[in-house]
Design an enzyme around this catalytic site. Structure first.
Site, PDB file in Angstrom:
ATOM      1  N   HIS A  16       0.022 -22.655   0.391  1.00  0.00           N
ATOM      2  CA  HIS A  16       0.812 -22.065   1.494  1.00  0.00           C
ATOM      3  C   HIS A  16      -0.350 -21.713   2.573  1.00  0.00           C
ATOM      4  O   HIS A  16      -1.102 -20.773   2.577  1.00  0.00           O
ATOM      5  CB  HIS A  16       1.375 -20.597   0.936  1.00  0.00           C
ATOM      6  CG  HIS A  16       2.096 -19.963   2.000  1.00  0.00           C
ATOM      7  ND1 HIS A  16       3.102 -19.057   1.690  1.00  0.00           N
ATOM      8  CD2 HIS A  16       2.093 -20.098   3.516  1.00  0.00           C
ATOM      9  CE1 HIS A  16       3.742 -18.478   3.019  1.00  0.00           C
ATOM     10  NE2 HIS A  16       3.004 -18.910   3.886  1.00  0.00           N
ATOM     11  N   HIS A  18      -1.061 -22.557   6.778  1.00  0.00           N
ATOM     12  CA  HIS A  18      -0.732 -23.253   8.194  1.00  0.00           C
ATOM     13  C   HIS A  18      -2.225 -23.423   8.796  1.00  0.00           C
ATOM     14  O   HIS A  18      -3.162 -22.563   9.032  1.00  0.00           O
ATOM     15  CB  HIS A  18      -0.003 -22.070   8.978  1.00  0.00           C
ATOM     16  CG  HIS A  18       1.280 -21.672   7.968  1.00  0.00           C
ATOM     17  ND1 HIS A  18       2.298 -22.450   8.355  1.00  0.00           N
ATOM     18  CD2 HIS A  18       1.469 -20.678   7.441  1.00  0.00           C
ATOM     19  CE1 HIS A  18       3.295 -21.670   7.618  1.00  0.00           C
ATOM     20  NE2 HIS A  18       2.792 -20.674   7.064  1.00  0.00           N
ATOM     21  N   HIS A 196       9.845 -20.913   3.894  1.00  0.00           N
ATOM     22  CA  HIS A 196       9.356 -19.602   3.639  1.00  0.00           C
ATOM     23  C   HIS A 196      10.860 -18.877   3.382  1.00  0.00           C
ATOM     24  O   HIS A 196      11.820 -19.069   4.103  1.00  0.00           O
ATOM     25  CB  HIS A 196       9.021 -19.147   4.948  1.00  0.00           C
ATOM     26  CG  HIS A 196       7.723 -19.321   5.354  1.00  0.00           C
ATOM     27  ND1 HIS A 196       7.091 -20.666   5.142  1.00  0.00           N
ATOM     28  CD2 HIS A 196       6.653 -18.718   5.912  1.00  0.00           C
ATOM     29  CE1 HIS A 196       5.699 -20.736   5.546  1.00  0.00           C
ATOM     30  NE2 HIS A 196       5.343 -19.616   5.855  1.00  0.00           N
ATOM     31  N   GLU A 199      10.029 -13.018   2.745  1.00  0.00           N
ATOM     32  CA  GLU A 199       8.771 -12.297   3.390  1.00  0.00           C
ATOM     33  C   GLU A 199       9.374 -10.975   3.706  1.00  0.00           C
ATOM     34  O   GLU A 199       9.184  -9.901   3.680  1.00  0.00           O
ATOM     35  CB  GLU A 199       8.078 -13.415   4.238  1.00  0.00           C
ATOM     36  CG  GLU A 199       6.863 -12.516   4.894  1.00  0.00           C
ATOM     37  CD  GLU A 199       6.210 -13.375   5.926  1.00  0.00           C
ATOM     38  OE1 GLU A 199       5.032 -13.030   6.226  1.00  0.00           O
ATOM     39  OE2 GLU A 199       6.696 -14.306   6.256  1.00  0.00           O
ATOM     40  N   ASP A 277      -2.375 -18.248   3.679  1.00  0.00           N
ATOM     41  CA  ASP A 277      -1.324 -18.202   4.855  1.00  0.00           C
ATOM     42  C   ASP A 277      -2.049 -18.492   6.014  1.00  0.00           C
ATOM     43  O   ASP A 277      -2.031 -19.822   6.572  1.00  0.00           O
ATOM     44  CB  ASP A 277      -0.757 -17.044   5.050  1.00  0.00           C
ATOM     45  CG  ASP A 277       0.633 -16.917   5.553  1.00  0.00           C
ATOM     46  OD1 ASP A 277       1.150 -17.871   6.101  1.00  0.00           O
ATOM     47  OD2 ASP A 277       1.408 -15.796   5.684  1.00  0.00           O
ATOM     48  N   ASP A 278      -2.232 -17.918   6.949  1.00  0.00           N
ATOM     49  CA  ASP A 278      -3.045 -18.038   8.195  1.00  0.00           C
ATOM     50  C   ASP A 278      -4.336 -17.271   8.271  1.00  0.00           C
ATOM     51  O   ASP A 278      -4.755 -15.885   8.679  1.00  0.00           O
ATOM     52  CB  ASP A 278      -2.100 -17.251   9.214  1.00  0.00           C
ATOM     53  CG  ASP A 278      -0.933 -18.114   9.393  1.00  0.00           C
ATOM     54  OD1 ASP A 278      -0.902 -19.262   9.910  1.00  0.00           O
ATOM     55  OD2 ASP A 278       0.148 -17.690   8.770  1.00  0.00           O
TER      56      ASP A 278
END
Length: 337
Positions: A16, A18, A196, A199, A277-278
């Protein structure tokens, strides 16, 4: 890979991630200067000061604004190469990287530019970094399905080297039912399916992501703990959940790391992996997420092995690669005593 003191680093997969979320402030400013882009916050201190988020949307506003610096194939390649370097340091041995094609098309950047820039680096990722990789096209759930279908058609027509599709961006108000045709089209094309869910959105979004979209993996999924029937289903089917603890805290999906449902999820037998994630926005790459969990929850070597093993087994890597990485993981565990 070893730590500076010679200890082996926990080998893991990252599922996961990005790639646009790996743009560090220093690289943003470098690319802005390269491409003549004037940013709202043109200094390093000014840009860093924006990295305080109250919710998902406040993050997305900055995330999309910073994408303006990505203009050429070289920009996308530099971003991807920088991530892989940091991932290697964190012990990542396989990475499945998401990118947002619609966000770049909306800025007037040709699809071929983004795809070629990212994939040119991923093609050599094992030789250069020792990391096998896959590329996933993530579609923006706050845009119409027809737009996503058009972009997927373009990706398929150009034979883009993607292994699957995902679904990201603003979750609440954009239910999985909005994208049934998109996922049907991707499935017919032989692509892997992730999305996704759970969340910020409710547990019902996780149910629908499984039942209506046929997703093989749930990105996030932390709100599943609010529905005991859903937890039972996820545990029985060992559906992969790609959890991103530091992201959840920074976006206020949970108030603090101590309040994160991860221990409860593990105790329920869920197939959880740990991801970043980011990471440029949320305080750390894969290694930092693992370190934070050890500090907060005191996870032992067996738990870390379980989490890393989940990531490897839940990946879309070839079976031979999974066996290789699981052997590396077993060697790591043996070295822990």
């Amino acid at each position: 890979m070893e730590t500076p003191d010679g200890a082996p680093i926990l080998p893991k997969a990252e599922l996961h991630l990005h790639i646009e979320g790996t743009l560090e402030p220093e690289l943003i400013l470098e690319l802005a200067a390269r491409n003549g882009k004037v940013l709202p916050h043109p200094t390093l201190a000014g840009l860093r000061a924006q990295y305080q988020f109250t919710d998902l949307q406040s993050f997305l506003d900055l995330y999309y604004a910073n994408m303006a610096v990505l203009v050429t194939e070289a920009d996308f390649a530099d971003m991807t190469r920088a991530y892989l370097g940091r991932a290697r340091e964190a012990g990542v041995r396989h990475a499945e990287v998401m990118f947002d094609p619609q966000a770049h098309l909306a800025r007037g950047i040709p699809l071929t530019t983004a795809v070629a820039g990212i994939s040119s680096v991923l093609a050599d990722s094992f030789d250069e970094f020792g990391i096998t990789t896959g590329l996933i096209a993530a579609f923006l759930r706050d845009r119409p399905e027809d737009d996503a279908l058009d972009v997927l058609g373009q990706l398929l027509a150009m034979d883009a080297p993607i292994i699957g599709i995902g679904l990201d961006s603003a979750e609440v108000g954009n239910p999985p039912s909005k994208f049934i045709r998109l996922f049907d089209r991707a499935r017919d094309a032989g692509l892997r399916l992730v999305a996704h869910a759970g969340e910020e959105g409710p547990p019902s979004y996780v149910w629908d992501t499984l039942d209506l979209l046929g997703a093989e993996r749930i990105d996030h999924g932390i709100r599943c703990v609010e529905d005991s029937r859903l937890v039972e289903r996820l545990a029985t089917g060992q559906v992969p959940l790609t959890v991103c603890p530091l992201s959840n805290v920074r976006l206020r999906a949970v108030d603090t790391l101590a309040a994160h449902p991860l221990p409860q999820m593990l105790a329920s037998g869920l197939n959880v992996s740990i991801n970043s994630d980011d990471p440029a926005y949320f305080g750390g790459y894969a290694g930092a997420n693992f370190a934070a969990l050890v500090d907060e929850f005191g996870f032992d070597a067996d738990t870390l092995e379980r989490l890393a093993g989940n990531s490897i087994r839940s990946s879309f890597a070839r079976d031979a690669r999974k066996e290789e990485l699981l052997a590396e993981l077993a060697a790591w565990r043996a070295a822990q005593g």
